[in-house]
Write a protein that holds these residues in place. Sequence first.
Motif, PDB file in Angstrom:
ATOM      1  N   GLY A  74      76.104 -66.228 -35.119  1.00 40.31           N
ATOM      2  CA  GLY A  74      76.975 -67.384 -35.318  1.00 40.31           C
ATOM      3  C   GLY A  74      78.238 -67.064 -36.076  1.00 40.31           C
ATOM      4  N   GLU A  75      78.521 -65.774 -36.254  1.00 41.19           N
ATOM      5  CA  GLU A  75      79.738 -65.346 -36.950  1.00 41.19           C
ATOM      6  C   GLU A  75      80.524 -64.376 -36.076  1.00 41.19           C
ATOM      7  N   ILE A  76      81.814 -64.297 -36.351  1.00 41.76           N
ATOM      8  CA  ILE A  76      82.661 -63.237 -35.832  1.00 41.76           C
ATOM      9  C   ILE A  76      83.547 -62.770 -36.977  1.00 41.76           C
ATOM     10  N   ALA A  77      84.178 -61.624 -36.808  1.00 40.55           N
ATOM     11  CA  ALA A  77      85.102 -61.123 -37.826  1.00 40.55           C
ATOM     12  C   ALA A  77      86.371 -60.639 -37.141  1.00 40.55           C
ATOM     13  N   PHE A  78      87.501 -60.976 -37.752  1.00 42.38           N
ATOM     14  CA  PHE A  78      88.799 -60.502 -37.273  1.00 42.38           C
ATOM     15  C   PHE A  78      89.122 -59.218 -38.036  1.00 42.38           C
ATOM     16  N   TYR A  79      89.253 -58.135 -37.282  1.00 43.25           N
ATOM     17  CA  TYR A  79      89.426 -56.806 -37.867  1.00 43.25           C
ATOM     18  C   TYR A  79      90.905 -56.421 -37.835  1.00 43.25           C
ATOM     19  N   PHE A  80      91.450 -56.098 -39.020  1.00 36.14           N
ATOM     20  CA  PHE A  80      92.849 -55.700 -39.163  1.00 36.14           C
ATOM     21  C   PHE A  80      92.918 -54.261 -39.668  1.00 36.14           C
ATOM     22  N   VAL A  81      93.813 -53.492 -39.085  1.00 32.58           N
ATOM     23  CA  VAL A  81      94.061 -52.119 -39.519  1.00 32.58           C
ATOM     24  C   VAL A  81      95.483 -52.047 -40.048  1.00 32.58           C
ATOM     25  N   ASN A  82      95.604 -51.711 -41.335  1.00 36.75           N
ATOM     26  CA  ASN A  82      96.919 -51.673 -41.996  1.00 36.75           C
ATOM     27  C   ASN A  82      97.673 -52.985 -41.809  1.00 36.75           C
ATOM     28  N   GLY A  83      96.929 -54.109 -41.861  1.00 32.52           N
ATOM     29  CA  GLY A  83      97.521 -55.438 -41.770  1.00 32.52           C
ATOM     30  C   GLY A  83      97.795 -55.919 -40.364  1.00 32.52           C
ATOM     31  N   ILE A  84      97.476 -55.100 -39.359  1.00 37.99           N
ATOM     32  CA  ILE A  84      97.727 -55.464 -37.962  1.00 37.99           C
ATOM     33  C   ILE A  84      96.398 -55.754 -37.269  1.00 37.99           C
ATOM     34  N   VAL A  88      88.192 -58.305 -32.337  1.00 39.77           N
ATOM     35  CA  VAL A  88      87.202 -59.253 -32.852  1.00 39.77           C
ATOM     36  C   VAL A  88      85.851 -58.564 -32.864  1.00 39.77           C
ATOM     37  N   LEU A  89      85.172 -58.646 -33.995  1.00 38.90           N
ATOM     38  CA  LEU A  89      83.836 -58.066 -34.132  1.00 38.90           C
ATOM     39  C   LEU A  89      82.798 -59.174 -33.998  1.00 38.90           C
ATOM     40  N   VAL A  90      81.842 -58.970 -33.097  1.00 36.68           N
ATOM     41  CA  VAL A  90      80.778 -59.958 -32.901  1.00 36.68           C
ATOM     42  C   VAL A  90      79.541 -59.533 -33.682  1.00 36.68           C
ATOM     43  N   THR A  91      78.440 -60.251 -33.504  1.00 38.57           N
ATOM     44  CA  THR A  91      77.213 -60.009 -34.270  1.00 38.57           C
ATOM     45  C   THR A  91      76.796 -58.535 -34.217  1.00 38.57           C
ATOM     46  N   GLY A  92      76.532 -57.984 -35.401  1.00 39.85           N
ATOM     47  CA  GLY A  92      76.120 -56.581 -35.492  1.00 39.85           C
ATOM     48  C   GLY A  92      76.546 -55.977 -36.820  1.00 39.85           C
TER      49      GLY A  92
END
Length: 365
Positions: A74-84, A88-92
């Motif tokens: 039920g979660e996702i994560a927005f992954y930024f590299v050096n602010g960019i 999108v990271l899904v369950t795991g």
Amino acid sequence: MIHRTTIKAYQVGLVFENGKLNTVLEEGKHWVLGSKEVQVFEMKQSFVAPVEIKLLLQNEKLASMLEVVEIADGEIAFYFVNGIFKEVLVTGRYAFWKGYMENTFIKANIQKVAITEAIPVTILENMKVRSFIRKFIVASNDTGLLFVNGEFLNELKAGTHYFWNNTITIDVKTVDRRQQQLEIGGQELLTKDKAGLRINFFVSYKVVNIMKAVVENKEYEKQLYVAMQLALRAFVSTFTLDELLAKKETIGETILEETKTAMTHLGLSVVAAGIKDIILPGDMKEIMNQVLVAEKKAQANSIMRREETAATRSLLNTAKLMEENEMLWKLKEMEYVEKITEKIGEITISGSGNIMGQLKEIFVK
């Protein structure tokens, strides 16, 4: 057996023995004894564990070099590299190397309706994110109503609104708050004297209470149409055709007054109403034209009779004055002589005698 391996800058080597992590190698040249396996990983890429990552993290050195992110159901994560933004990271469970790049994450609970996390709109419009988002646009002149699982939640102002895309049913109904016009055309009606006619009617209205119009009522525009139609029928049936034609300009005001309560219940404000056209059947139109022609002829005859009477009365008055006044009679004679001479082009004299005397006898008695 001994062999040498070289670990370059921004690389990490993991030495496995019988499938178990034995040693972590950093930049430099290293000698490896026995049948141990060395796997080299690039720090510029996310770490993809060759075995269960939980087992690898038991090595303290490797654990200190990795940043581990766990994404629950039920979660996702927005992954930024050096602010960019990158993905999108899904369950795991995910692991990223420290030091080479700055890794940042924004976790979001996508099991709710509203997006409460501080996520820029540019990210929400990204192609990688669109499958997780529901987007609704409310136009500048509209107001939106948000329904969640069929129940009204709140109003939405003009603009773009984003919600999480999950199993929750979301619906946004928009209502135009500008003045609108509803046409009630082709109404076949009977007057009090059984004259059949067709009326085209219009209503100008605005939605003033969106809750009543949309939430408490279904299809408010259809209800407005029916209310005006019934009021128009009731009004027309109480008057004869002649009375109806005479009251054409005031019909709209009367109907507005009669439907005022119904409009309030619908959450509407009717600004204006009126008849655009009254269309008579062919035979009725012909009869009306005949009546109109007869009326005009009667009016013309009346005017002619009045003018003739006035002219006769004027002649009678003139005759009385001339009878009482001999001088006026002479002046009138001279006036007629003058008019006669204006019509004469030339005079031919024949015979003999006193010419002047003859002319005097012609023109002056």
